[in-house]
Write a protein that holds these residues in place. Structure first.
Motif, short mmCIF file in Angstrom:
data_model
loop_
_atom_site.label_atom_id
_atom_site.label_comp_id
_atom_site.label_asym_id
_atom_site.label_seq_id
_atom_site.Cartn_x
_atom_site.Cartn_y
_atom_site.Cartn_z
N SER A 14 -9.97 -1.69 -1.48
CA SER A 14 -9.32 -0.56 -2.16
C SER A 14 -8.45 -1.03 -3.33
O SER A 14 -8.37 -0.35 -4.36
CB SER A 14 -8.49 0.27 -1.18
N VAL A 99 -3.74 2.58 4.42
CA VAL A 99 -4.55 3.64 5.02
C VAL A 99 -3.72 4.89 5.26
O VAL A 99 -4.18 6.00 5.04
CB VAL A 99 -5.21 3.15 6.32
N ASN A 100 -2.47 4.74 5.67
CA ASN A 100 -1.61 5.89 5.92
C ASN A 100 -0.93 6.34 4.63
O ASN A 100 -0.65 5.53 3.75
CB ASN A 100 -0.54 5.53 6.96
N ASN A 152 -3.85 5.65 -1.49
CA ASN A 152 -4.30 5.67 -0.10
C ASN A 152 -5.72 5.14 -0.02
O ASN A 152 -6.61 5.62 -0.73
CB ASN A 152 -4.27 7.08 0.46
N SER A 153 -5.93 4.15 0.83
CA SER A 153 -7.25 3.63 1.11
C SER A 153 -7.98 4.60 2.02
O SER A 153 -7.38 5.22 2.88
CB SER A 153 -7.13 2.27 1.79
N ASP A 154 -9.28 4.71 1.81
CA ASP A 154 -10.06 5.57 2.70
C ASP A 154 -10.49 4.83 3.97
O ASP A 154 -11.19 5.36 4.81
CB ASP A 154 -11.27 6.17 1.98
N GLY A 155 -10.07 3.58 4.12
CA GLY A 155 -10.41 2.79 5.29
C GLY A 155 -11.76 2.11 5.20
O GLY A 155 -12.15 1.36 6.09
N THR A 160 -8.75 7.51 -1.42
CA THR A 160 -8.86 8.92 -1.07
C THR A 160 -8.80 9.78 -2.33
O THR A 160 -8.39 9.32 -3.40
CB THR A 160 -7.75 9.34 -0.09
#
Length: 182
Positions: A14, A99-100, A152-155, A160
């Motif tokens: 990310s 992620v959060n 924010n990472s989408d994982g 995101t």
């Protein structure tokens, strides 16, 4: 022409995506850009940082701070570059991902800003006010973080929704800063 260096370390991918989008935004706003993955930094990478008008620092937030791979880069700058004040008065900015939505990303931006201050750099934060305060800015600066860019990472190695446009905007912001003050 103003030259911006983006020094980053990416774990899941990310941060690499964010770095590329920051570079695109900066180039679109008229800056030359060097992208430096610090996991394999060599003499040419260090020289690009020394030659840059501004440096944008990027790392994921792991366990409430910069990732160890990026911290190694920070520590490596402490001997010659820091002592000789090679980055004195360069413009600096920073970005991080997690992620959060909260995810202690602000702690990482604090660490990056302090790192820049130790080098005598001048910090440039985020300028865009997101929605719902400014309805037309829906999707921009969704975290409401102004110290730097917090995406924010989408994982799965991406970002995101809204974070891509925020990264692009931050690149344009950094380009405008180096053009104005660099």
């Amino acid at each position: 022409m103003p030259r911006l260096a983006i020094a980053y370390w990416s774990g899941s991918g990310s941060i690499s995506v964010a770095a590329r989008l920051i570079a695109e935004g900066a180039r679109a706003a008229g800056a030359e850009v060097d992208m430096i993955d610090v996991s394999g930094i060599d003499d040419a990478g260090w020289q690009a940082l020394n030659d840059a008008t501004g440096i944008v620092l990027g790392t994921p937030t792991y366990m409430g701070g910069p990732a160890a791979g990026f911290k190694a880069f920070m520590d490596a700058s402490g001997s010659g570059i820091w002592v000789e004040r090679r980055w004195l008065d360069k413009l600096a900015g920073g970005f991080t991902s997690g992620v959060n939505t909260g995810g202690d990303k602000l702690a990482t931006l604090h660490a990056l800003a302090i790192f820049a201050a130790q080098h005598g750099m001048v910090w440039i934060g985020q300028d865009v006010i997101g929605a719902p305060v400014i309805e037309g800015n829906r999707g921009l600066n969704v975290s409401g973080t102004f110290l730097g860019l917090a995406v924010n990472s989408d994982g799965e190695g991406g970002l995101t929704e809204g974070c891509e446009s925020s990264a692009h905007h931050y690149g344009a912001r950094m380009a405008a800063a180096v053009q104005r003050w660099g």
